[in-house]
Enzyme design. Structure first.
Site, PDB file in Angstrom:
ATOM      1  N   GLY A  45     -13.449  58.662 -66.972  1.00 11.45           N
ATOM      2  CA  GLY A  45     -12.427  59.065 -67.175  1.00 11.45           C
ATOM      3  C   GLY A  45     -10.612  58.044 -67.045  1.00 11.45           C
ATOM      4  N   GLN A  50      -2.755  54.477 -66.593  1.00  9.83           N
ATOM      5  CA  GLN A  50      -3.576  53.342 -65.993  1.00  9.83           C
ATOM      6  C   GLN A  50      -3.509  52.306 -66.167  1.00  9.83           C
ATOM      7  OE1 GLN A  50      -6.790  56.877 -65.754  1.00  9.83           O
ATOM      8  NE2 GLN A  50      -6.197  56.506 -63.573  1.00  9.83           N
ATOM      9  N   CYS A  92      -9.298  60.417 -59.148  1.00 11.66           N
ATOM     10  CA  CYS A  92      -8.689  59.507 -60.108  1.00 11.66           C
ATOM     11  C   CYS A  92      -8.662  58.358 -59.969  1.00 11.66           C
ATOM     12  CB  CYS A  92      -7.217  59.888 -60.394  1.00 11.66           C
ATOM     13  SG  CYS A  92      -6.496  59.288 -61.664  1.00 11.66           S
ATOM     14  N   LEU A  93      -9.005  56.874 -60.779  1.00 10.33           N
ATOM     15  CA  LEU A  93      -9.150  55.393 -60.330  1.00 10.33           C
ATOM     16  C   LEU A  93      -8.422  55.356 -60.181  1.00 10.33           C
ATOM     17  CD1 LEU A  93     -11.628  54.797 -63.228  1.00 10.33           C
ATOM     18  CD2 LEU A  93     -12.032  54.620 -61.222  1.00 10.33           C
ATOM     19  N   HIS A 134      -7.452  66.631 -66.667  1.00 19.48           N
ATOM     20  CA  HIS A 134      -6.707  65.759 -65.770  1.00 19.48           C
ATOM     21  C   HIS A 134      -6.283  64.302 -67.033  1.00 19.48           C
ATOM     22  CE1 HIS A 134      -7.347  63.169 -62.530  1.00 19.48           C
ATOM     23  NE2 HIS A 134      -7.269  61.787 -62.955  1.00 19.48           N
ATOM     24  N   GLU A 135      -6.985  64.443 -68.324  1.00 13.30           N
ATOM     25  CA  GLU A 135      -6.577  62.679 -68.838  1.00 13.30           C
ATOM     26  C   GLU A 135      -5.783  62.959 -69.691  1.00 13.30           C
ATOM     27  OE1 GLU A 135      -7.671  59.513 -67.566  1.00 13.30           O
ATOM     28  OE2 GLU A 135      -9.799  60.600 -66.651  1.00 13.30           O
ATOM     29  N   HIS A 138      -2.574  62.646 -67.494  1.00 14.10           N
ATOM     30  CA  HIS A 138      -1.906  61.542 -67.434  1.00 14.10           C
ATOM     31  C   HIS A 138      -1.035  60.671 -68.196  1.00 14.10           C
ATOM     32  CE1 HIS A 138      -3.604  59.629 -63.838  1.00 14.10           C
ATOM     33  NE2 HIS A 138      -4.987  59.895 -64.513  1.00 14.10           N
TER      34      HIS A 138
HETATM   35 CO    CO Z   1      -7.237  59.737 -63.031  1.00 13.61          CO
END
Ligand code: CO
Length: 169
Positions: A45, A50, A92-93, A134-135, A138
């Protein structure tokens, strides 16, 4: 074009992102950049903040690029309903190398525009429900760290502060 993925500490990650008004060529190019960036990082994701764009666009692909038909492009997603509770390890990235057990709804229904401008409802459970939540978080300036109990969150942010001081973040 791949874009750098911003890390915890970047202000844009804590801002509420703006809705997409129109599916312009710029938005489409952003989606393509996000797809490349997410797949290059083997992520499941990625949300526009991000990569530094404060827009309500996010991608989820539970196959991490192995099955193109699994890619979900969500524009202006809205949560219709959430129920139940699941507790699983999550990463998370933007918070590389750190995982924590995060409470999430077991089932989630959302409505979002897809890349063709069609409004779609998605009824998800399990891992997909977790990834979607989660996304969408963000897009509201919320990281998974914000969903943790304060003592866990504090331990992780202290670790990140140490890494930052050492020039490793
Ligand atoms: Co994330």
């Amino acid at each position: 074009m791949r874009r750098p993925i911003l890390r915890y500490g970047a202000p844009v990650l804590q801002q509420k992102a703006a809705p997409v008004d129109a599916l312009t060529a710029d938005v489409d190019a952003l989606i393509e950049d996000m797809r490349e960036t997410m797949h290059a990082a083997a992520g499941v994701g990625l949300a526009a903040p991000q990569v530094g764009e404060s827009l309500r666009v996010c991608l989820v692909d539970l196959s991490a690029g192995r099955r193109p038909e699994q890619l979900l492009v969500l524009i202006n997603p809205e949560v219709l309903s959430a129920e139940g509770l699941q507790l699983k390890e999550e990463g998370c990235l933007s918070v590389p190398g750190i995982e924590a057990t995060v409470p999430r709804p077991l089932k989630l229904s959302i409505r979002a525009m897809d890349r063709d401008g069609e409004l779609r409802d998605i009824h998800a459970d399990g891992l997909l429900a977790r990834a979607l939540q989660h996304e969408i978080d963000h897009l509201n300036g919320i990281l998974f760290l914000d969903r943790l109990r304060p003592e866990y969150r504090w331990a992780i942010t202290r670790r990140i502060a140490r890494l930052r001081r050492a020039g490793k973040w």
